[in-house]
Design an enzyme around this catalytic site. Sequence first.
Site, PDB file in Angstrom:
ATOM      1  N   GLU A   1     -42.826   8.738 -13.507  1.00 23.51           N
ATOM      2  CA  GLU A   1     -42.775  10.027 -14.203  1.00 23.51           C
ATOM      3  C   GLU A   1     -41.800   9.833 -15.348  1.00 23.51           C
ATOM      4  OE1 GLU A   1     -41.123  13.166 -15.728  1.00 23.51           O
ATOM      5  OE2 GLU A   1     -40.177  13.182 -13.750  1.00 23.51           O
TER       6      GLU A   1
ATOM      7  N   CYS B   1     -36.933  16.675 -17.929  1.00 23.59           N
ATOM      8  CA  CYS B   1     -38.189  16.216 -18.530  1.00 23.59           C
ATOM      9  C   CYS B   1     -39.178  17.362 -18.647  1.00 23.59           C
ATOM     10  CB  CYS B   1     -38.780  15.059 -17.726  1.00 23.59           C
ATOM     11  SG  CYS B   1     -38.700  15.279 -15.953  1.00 23.59           S
TER      12      CYS B   1
END
Length: 540
Positions: A293, A327
């Site tokens: 990720e 993020c």
Amino acid sequence: MNNSIFNVPPPINEPVFNYAPGSPERAQIEAELVRQSGEVVQVPIVINGKHITTNKKGTVNKPHDHKHVLAEYSMAGEAELLDAVNTAMDARESWYSLPWAHRAGIFLKAADLIAGPYRAKMNAATMLGQSKTVQQAEIDSACEIADFLRFNVYYAQEIFKIQPESSPTLWNRLEHRPLSGFVLAISPFNFTAIGGNLPSAPAIMGNTVVWKPAGTAVLSNYIFYQILEECGLPPGVINFVPASGADISKHVVTDKRMAGFHFTGSTEVFSTVFRHVGENITKYENYPRIVGETGGKDFVFAHPTSSVVPLVTALVRGAYEYQGQKCSAASRAYIPESLWPKVKEGLLEEIAKIKIGDISDFTNFMGAVIDKKSFDNITKYIDDAKESPDAEVLVGSYDGSKGYFVHPTLIQAKKPTYKTMVEEIFGPVLTVYVYPDNEMEAALESCKTGSPYALTGAIFGLDRQALAYMEKKLADAAGNFYINDKPTGAVVGQQPFGGGRASGTNDKAGSILNMLRWSSPRTIKETFVSPTSVPYPYQG
């Protein structure tokens, strides 16, 4: 021999404490902040249960007071990294052979210790070392990390229950083995919970792990590792090796026994490791499972029917909580021209109220960004926007003299392709593009294609047909999609997290989908009545 089939307790999300004045948790965390601020922790490398120190050192400093050292840690080199890999391989069989109930018990106990007696210690280390407010730390290093452990154990149990159909005279079974090698876990600075999840998820499934934590998060990650040790994690199952990325790439990624790679961090680093794996693909004993990720350029897209106050609230919280160092943080917004005057007024009003400073002062909404490299990168974008004819900085300033403080910054872009609308900044910078109401289709297309990332995104509006259309139009633009809410705050077990494109492999941390990646199934067919004749009936 015990022949019972055990069931782990159904997981429930850990409640979030509010730390209101006068509460017991407030007093505990304040005392722990003082205690930890008064010591310098020596953090070793841990391989096969042995605590190792080296001459190569790094430090963990308070980002909001960058001259204050909280911890000094040893860094692994070639010898230590090779030792960690060999140890992980040596521990694999005994770890996998440990009865499942005992493996599960280690991580369930760790969750309870984190949620209980170690809550203040974990949160204080995260607050001080990663400059999180008490609210952000509580969500991360107490609740989310406990949720990861409890839910992942439960998901593993559900995976083990998956069995094939059988036919008369034969019995089909499915064995869920660990991967045939070791797993490398590289974790980021911004979430202590991710630091705990990346090595523990594969370990729950029976794998052994080499774990490289981010240098700036070593303190909180080491406390988590110590908790695992206290819970009975056998030596060698997870090996704690702070190291440089270059050494990890050179000595661990290229090892032929690497069977899995679990990563959260920058797109650049993930792409580099992916390339190294490709270059060495014929060398590996197995094709490595690559789970990552990475970055995001997360959006909020508002329809003209949006309610202004909830939209402003989502933008401020989504963009500026934890200094935008998520993020999933909202970093670009598409606002219709008809709403912009009120949205702009609301944003500037709320930003003016935000206090930034030492996280030990609970009136502060923001702390500092993680380090000087991050500070310099973020402030360059702000300075460029001030000089650009394609953008206007509506509010924003910074001061790195004592701490790496970047104040909440709002930029209005004059075109949707301006670089702060496209490039990941990873700081408290929100860029808004104002689109004409009658050009929503073009704005949606810009939102969909304007960034290489596809991690999180949100849409706002009251028109249900418009919401349905926007949801469909932006289907490929975000792996985690929110309607009338900010694009941050995914909860384990509720919103499995991950995205595609340049944002990663979308293997959904906090779900059974991620846990399946750490299993190598074996089908077993046992025939009770074996054939005794070679010819088949059709031959008659």
